[in-house]
Scaffold this motif. Structure first.
Motif, PDB file in Angstrom:
ATOM      1  N   PRO A   1       0.812  -1.218   0.000  1.00 43.03           N
ATOM      2  CA  PRO A   1       0.000   0.000   0.000  1.00 43.03           C
ATOM      3  C   PRO A   1       0.848   1.271   0.000  1.00 43.03           C
ATOM      4  O   PRO A   1       2.016   1.260   0.375  1.00 43.03           O
ATOM      5  N   ILE A   2       0.210   2.361  -0.411  1.00 43.91           N
ATOM      6  CA  ILE A   2       0.829   3.683  -0.318  1.00 43.91           C
ATOM      7  C   ILE A   2       0.611   4.196   1.096  1.00 43.91           C
ATOM      8  O   ILE A   2      -0.517   4.252   1.588  1.00 43.91           O
ATOM      9  N   VAL A   3       1.711   4.556   1.783  1.00 40.84           N
ATOM     10  CA  VAL A   3       1.649   4.962   3.188  1.00 40.84           C
ATOM     11  C   VAL A   3       1.849   6.471   3.287  1.00 40.84           C
ATOM     12  O   VAL A   3       2.798   7.020   2.720  1.00 40.84           O
ATOM     13  N   THR A   4       0.940   7.141   4.011  1.00 36.85           N
ATOM     14  CA  THR A   4       1.028   8.592   4.194  1.00 36.85           C
ATOM     15  C   THR A   4       0.773   8.923   5.659  1.00 36.85           C
ATOM     16  O   THR A   4      -0.148   8.383   6.281  1.00 36.85           O
ATOM     17  N   TRP A   5       1.595   9.809   6.209  1.00 41.94           N
ATOM     18  CA  TRP A   5       1.413  10.266   7.598  1.00 41.94           C
ATOM     19  C   TRP A   5       0.846  11.686   7.598  1.00 41.94           C
ATOM     20  O   TRP A   5       1.254  12.530   6.802  1.00 41.94           O
TER      21      TRP A   5
ATOM     22  N   ASP B   1       6.944  18.040   8.871  1.00 38.41           N
ATOM     23  CA  ASP B   1       7.899  18.459   9.898  1.00 38.41           C
ATOM     24  C   ASP B   1       9.176  17.629   9.759  1.00 38.41           C
ATOM     25  O   ASP B   1       9.165  16.397   9.898  1.00 38.41           O
ATOM     26  N   LYS B   2      10.298  18.295   9.492  1.00 40.66           N
ATOM     27  CA  LYS B   2      11.559  17.600   9.263  1.00 40.66           C
ATOM     28  C   LYS B   2      12.119  16.955  10.535  1.00 40.66           C
ATOM     29  O   LYS B   2      12.978  16.083  10.459  1.00 40.66           O
ATOM     30  N   THR B   3      11.639  17.397  11.717  1.00 44.82           N
ATOM     31  CA  THR B   3      12.140  16.814  12.972  1.00 44.82           C
ATOM     32  C   THR B   3      11.408  15.531  13.332  1.00 44.82           C
ATOM     33  O   THR B   3      11.752  14.872  14.309  1.00 44.82           O
ATOM     34  N   VAL B   4      10.377  15.196  12.569  1.00 45.61           N
ATOM     35  CA  VAL B   4       9.642  13.952  12.783  1.00 45.61           C
ATOM     36  C   VAL B   4       9.956  13.010  11.635  1.00 45.61           C
ATOM     37  O   VAL B   4       9.742  13.344  10.471  1.00 45.61           O
ATOM     38  N   GLY B   5      10.500  11.853  11.970  1.00 40.09           N
ATOM     39  CA  GLY B   5      10.891  10.914  10.938  1.00 40.09           C
ATOM     40  C   GLY B   5       9.925   9.752  10.822  1.00 40.09           C
ATOM     41  O   GLY B   5       9.228   9.398  11.777  1.00 40.09           O
ATOM     42  N   THR B   6       9.869   9.157   9.625  1.00 45.31           N
ATOM     43  CA  THR B   6       9.061   7.955   9.419  1.00 45.31           C
ATOM     44  C   THR B   6       9.897   6.940   8.645  1.00 45.31           C
ATOM     45  O   THR B   6      10.782   7.303   7.860  1.00 45.31           O
ATOM     46  N   ARG B   7       9.604   5.675   8.880  1.00 46.03           N
ATOM     47  CA  ARG B   7      10.299   4.597   8.171  1.00 46.03           C
ATOM     48  C   ARG B   7       9.295   3.496   7.899  1.00 46.03           C
ATOM     49  O   ARG B   7       8.638   3.003   8.824  1.00 46.03           O
ATOM     50  N   THR B   8       9.148   3.122   6.649  1.00 47.49           N
ATOM     51  CA  THR B   8       8.130   2.150   6.239  1.00 47.49           C
ATOM     52  C   THR B   8       8.785   0.945   5.591  1.00 47.49           C
ATOM     53  O   THR B   8       9.659   1.088   4.733  1.00 47.49           O
ATOM     54  N   SER B   9       8.362  -0.250   6.036  1.00 46.90           N
ATOM     55  CA  SER B   9       8.864  -1.492   5.450  1.00 46.90           C
ATOM     56  C   SER B   9       7.702  -2.211   4.761  1.00 46.90           C
ATOM     57  O   SER B   9       6.619  -1.638   4.564  1.00 46.90           O
ATOM     58  N   GLU B  10       7.912  -3.473   4.425  1.00 45.69           N
ATOM     59  CA  GLU B  10       6.873  -4.252   3.761  1.00 45.69           C
ATOM     60  C   GLU B  10       5.683  -4.497   4.689  1.00 45.69           C
ATOM     61  O   GLU B  10       4.555  -4.681   4.224  1.00 45.69           O
ATOM     62  N   VAL B  11       5.927  -4.497   6.012  1.00 41.54           N
ATOM     63  CA  VAL B  11       4.868  -4.912   6.942  1.00 41.54           C
ATOM     64  C   VAL B  11       4.532  -3.871   8.003  1.00 41.54           C
ATOM     65  O   VAL B  11       3.594  -4.071   8.773  1.00 41.54           O
ATOM     66  N   ASP B  12       5.303  -2.795   8.092  1.00 43.48           N
ATOM     67  CA  ASP B  12       4.973  -1.808   9.130  1.00 43.48           C
ATOM     68  C   ASP B  12       5.489  -0.427   8.747  1.00 43.48           C
ATOM     69  O   ASP B  12       6.227  -0.268   7.774  1.00 43.48           O
ATOM     70  N   SER B  13       5.050   0.563   9.519  1.00 43.82           N
ATOM     71  CA  SER B  13       5.512   1.931   9.337  1.00 43.82           C
ATOM     72  C   SER B  13       5.777   2.521  10.707  1.00 43.82           C
ATOM     73  O   SER B  13       4.950   2.386  11.621  1.00 43.82           O
ATOM     74  N   ILE B  14       6.932   3.121  10.883  1.00 45.13           N
ATOM     75  CA  ILE B  14       7.355   3.639  12.185  1.00 45.13           C
ATOM     76  C   ILE B  14       7.497   5.156  12.111  1.00 45.13           C
ATOM     77  O   ILE B  14       8.088   5.684  11.169  1.00 45.13           O
ATOM     78  N   LEU B  15       6.939   5.839  13.120  1.00 46.42           N
ATOM     79  CA  LEU B  15       7.119   7.281  13.269  1.00 46.42           C
ATOM     80  C   LEU B  15       8.015   7.501  14.479  1.00 46.42           C
ATOM     81  O   LEU B  15       7.784   6.905  15.535  1.00 46.42           O
ATOM     82  N   PHE B  16       9.049   8.322  14.329  1.00 49.27           N
ATOM     83  CA  PHE B  16       9.963   8.535  15.451  1.00 49.27           C
ATOM     84  C   PHE B  16      10.355  10.010  15.533  1.00 49.27           C
ATOM     85  O   PHE B  16      10.456  10.702  14.516  1.00 49.27           O
TER      86      PHE B  16
END
Length: 284
Positions: free
Chosen positions: A5-9, A18-33
């Motif tokens: 799927p297309i993932v959007t935060w 916001d550049k100080t908030v990062g995201t990382r998306t894999s095949e099975v999850d999406s992480i916001l840090f």
């Protein structure tokens, strides 16, 4: 989902940029840090996933909090006898969460030492009592939220002076409190299972005034004069020791406490089992 799927935060309904908030998306999850959280990062974050015309989303509310600021406008509103009334207003900065209380301290102007009078005081006011006649007092108040007390206090703008007066102490007539109570077991007897041949003990706790008379019973028959049983009373903790139990010692044990004001009783079941090896020898 398949295909991937297309993932959007989003943050507060707007696209997250916001550049100080990062995201990382894999095949099975999406992480916001967030590497270094600040209060401006508080808000509703939404994760949206879409495959063609199908979509789903999930929300998470992030609240970044810190210690509150000090209360404002702390002042003494009234002084009478050995008491002083304080009032103040909530801090301008609550640390981005609810103020759960206030800590109030007093200072004798002679000693300059601070002593805590109240902790977790919910209202923005209090009455400080037991002040010393002839002394002058200053006060300070710390606000508190889930992060702790404010780093700085709010200091009272004025002081409380306890004036000397020609007071005549007239104590109230002393009335002796009636301490007599009927017996009440505070810890019950508990069912037990023991192996024959071993010494065991059952215990409970009772309170009452005058000191209650204690009666131990087995199957509703009073236990007395039997050297197999040892009864102990250590400041209301009652123990019945049974030496080298046998199958005949099984049954229902009860403890009764009696004084002139009433009776209370507890009981339990004692099961005596034969050790497995001995049981097999007895069968042979």
């Amino acid at each position: 989902g398949k295909p991937r799927p297309i993932v959007t935060w989003f943050k507060d309904g707007a696209l997250l940029e916001d550049k100080t908030v990062g995201t990382r998306t894999s095949e099975v999850d999406s992480i916001l840090f967030i590497r270094s959280a600040e209060r401006r990062h508080s808000g509703m974050f939404t994760l949206s996933v879409q495959i063609e015309n199908m979509s789903d989303s999930a929300n998470i509310n992030i609240q970044v909090v810190e210690k509150p600021g000090p209360p404002i406008n702390v002042h003494v509103t009234d002084v009478w006898g050995f008491n002083a009334t304080l009032e103040w207003k909530p801090p301008k900065d609550d640390g981005n969460c609810e103020i759960i209380g206030y800590t109030i301290q007093k200072c004798d102007m002679k000693t300059k030492e601070w002593f805590t009078v109240y902790e977790h005081n919910r209202r923005p006011s209090c009455t400080v009592s037991d002040l010393v006649m002839g002394n002058e007092y200053s006060f300070r108040v710390f606000s508190e939220n889930i992060c702790g007390l404010s780093d700085d206090p709010g200091n009272s703008k004025n002081t409380a002076v306890i004036n000397k007066t020609g007071l005549i102490y007239q104590p109230k007539p002393y009335k002796e409190k009636d301490m007599n109570r009927s017996p009440k077991f505070t810890a019950p007897l508990v069912d037990r299972s023991v192996i024959a041949g071993y010494t065991t003990a059952i215990s409970c706790a009772v309170r009452g005034t005058p000191k209650p008379k204690i009666i131990w019973m087995k199957n509703n028959i009073t236990i007395k004069g039997d050297p197999k049983f040892l009864m102990q009373n250590n400041q209301g903790v009652l123990t019945l020791n049974i030496r080298k139990t046998s199958l005949f010692d099984g049954g229902r044990y009860s403890c009764r406490a009696i004084n002139e004001l009433g009776v209370d009783e507890v009981d339990c079941k004692l099961e005596v089992r034969v050790f497995q090896e001995k049981a097999e020898e007895m069968k042979k």
